[in-house]
Scaffold this motif. Structure first.
Motif, short mmCIF file in Angstrom:
data_model
loop_
_atom_site.label_atom_id
_atom_site.label_comp_id
_atom_site.label_asym_id
_atom_site.label_seq_id
_atom_site.Cartn_x
_atom_site.Cartn_y
_atom_site.Cartn_z
N ARG A 143 -4.94 -5.11 -1.29
CA ARG A 143 -5.64 -4.35 -2.03
C ARG A 143 -6.79 -4.28 -1.99
NH1 ARG A 143 -3.36 0.51 -5.45
NH2 ARG A 143 -4.82 1.69 -5.67
N HIS A 144 -8.07 -3.90 -1.64
CA HIS A 144 -9.12 -4.17 -2.74
C HIS A 144 -9.76 -3.78 -3.58
CE1 HIS A 144 -9.57 -5.38 1.96
NE2 HIS A 144 -9.13 -4.58 1.78
N ALA A 145 -11.20 -4.94 -4.59
CA ALA A 145 -11.67 -4.58 -5.24
C ALA A 145 -12.87 -4.97 -5.84
CB ALA A 145 -10.99 -4.60 -6.88
N LEU A 187 -12.90 -4.86 6.90
CA LEU A 187 -11.97 -6.59 5.67
C LEU A 187 -11.01 -7.12 6.37
CD1 LEU A 187 -13.25 -9.14 4.37
CD2 LEU A 187 -13.22 -7.08 1.97
N GLY A 188 -9.65 -5.89 5.85
CA GLY A 188 -8.33 -6.27 6.30
C GLY A 188 -8.10 -6.96 7.41
N GLU A 189 -8.90 -6.31 8.52
CA GLU A 189 -8.54 -7.06 9.90
C GLU A 189 -8.96 -8.41 9.90
OE1 GLU A 189 -10.19 -5.27 12.74
OE2 GLU A 189 -8.90 -3.00 12.29
N HIS A 190 -10.14 -8.56 9.19
CA HIS A 190 -11.03 -10.38 9.59
C HIS A 190 -9.79 -11.52 8.41
CE1 HIS A 190 -13.77 -13.59 8.61
NE2 HIS A 190 -13.57 -13.22 7.57
N VAL A 217 -5.92 -15.29 7.75
CA VAL A 217 -4.17 -16.18 6.96
C VAL A 217 -4.21 -16.44 8.20
CG1 VAL A 217 -2.27 -15.26 6.09
CG2 VAL A 217 -4.80 -14.50 5.10
N SER A 218 -3.73 -16.10 9.28
CA SER A 218 -2.57 -16.06 10.61
C SER A 218 -2.84 -17.55 10.95
CB SER A 218 -2.97 -15.01 11.37
OG SER A 218 -2.20 -15.34 12.56
#
Length: 307
Positions: A126-128, A151-154, A159-160
């Motif tokens: 979740r982004h803020a 951004l979520g995919e990056h 993390v992976s």
């Protein structure tokens, strides 16, 4: 209570949710450092820069071009303490400080992202975003219902690639999609805006190693601070006023974000002001109305202009 919370005003989010005694959920970076030794390297901001191929270096190594952004390599207290823009070699020499680093000056959108990670895989995020003010302060933050797909995919790829074996929460600070800070925790300022059942899911993640959260009814949330001028003496508002604010329409929570009997200088605050409170709400109008009501507890001459 197994949630390790150093700020008593945030205990309200966790104290009524059952949590096994053996489970420890950190909300502060020093606790994260102790609990996750295999992954504490992420608090080295030079390493974070290197994982992204950014030109960076410690103080003592002169940048090839300016401006650059200077900050401590490791800073577990946060709040931008010790950071600055450096615009020339002469400034670099003047502001030389052991334990500090430089990196490119980034100027795009600044986003804070909480992630739930299962064994090195992002299971939820979740982004803020914040509306920046002056002196390191923010006017308010929006906890977005919408996704930020790129951004979520990056972050999921990062993390992976770098967090194998880690299960728990992470928080990333990014500017224009570039990670500038990473934390082995979540942003506990607004976890109540993530929706019903989120804290229970948090307990399952740390207790059982799995993320299970029904996130179908997202809505935007807003987190709005009340700042005063540095140098004043402050007391907590009366209990009845606090209760009035908490029960105003659209208010999710109220945090009085300072210790009455702790020296002012021992609070980690931005240089621009002393944060008295944070109001979380489901609309900007509700947050502003609650802030106006709460501000009646202090001398208006002590408060910074709110809008």
């Amino acid at each position: 209570m197994p949630v390790l919370e150093r700020d008593p005003w945030r205990l309200q989010y966790f104290e009524h949710v059952p949590c096994p005694e053996h489970v420890q959920i950190p909300t502060d970076d020093p606790d994260c450092w102790l609990l996750f030794p295999a992954h504490r390297w992420i608090y080295d901001k030079l390493k974070i820069a290197e994982t992204q191929g950014l030109v960076s270096g410690p103080h003592g190594v002169m940048p090839l071009s300016f401006p650059v952004f200077s900050k401590p390599v490791t800073n577990l207290r946060g709040m931008g303490i010790g950071s600055r823009v450096i615009r020339s070699g002469a400034e670099m020499e003047h502001h030389y400080q052991p334990g500090h680093m430089w990196m490119p000056l980034l100027t795009s959108d600044h986003v804070s992202t909480d992630c739930a990670v299962e064994n090195g895989r992002v299971a939820w995020l979740r982004h803020a975003t914040g509306v920046a003010w002056e002196g390191g302060m923010f006017r308010y933050w929006t906890v977005h219902a919408k996704a930020f797909p790129d951004l979520g995919e990056h972050l999921a790829r990062w993390v992976s690639a770098h967090m194998s074996g880690y299960t728990g929460m992470m928080n990333f600070e990014t500017i224009g999609g570039t990670i500038i800070e990473a934390h082995l925790r979540f942003a506990d300022q607004w976890c109540d805006l993530y929706g019903a059942g989120w804290v229970e899911a948090l307990v399952r993640l740390y207790g059982e190693g799995r993320w299970d959260f029904a996130d179908d009814n997202r809505r935007d949330g807003f987190s709005m601070p009340l700042f005063a001028r540095h140098g004043g003496a402050f007391r907590h508002p009366p209990a009845d006023l606090q209760e009035d604010v908490r029960t105003m329409p659209g208010v999710a929570s109220l945090q009085i974000t300072f210790h009455e009997h702790k020296p002012r200088d021992d609070h980690a605050m931005p240089p621009g002001g002393f944060r008295l409170a944070v109001i979380n709400a489901t609309s900007l109008a509700a947050a502003r109305n609650a802030r106006l009501r709460l501000a009646q507890a202090w001398d208006p001459e002590q408060l910074l202009p709110q809008d």
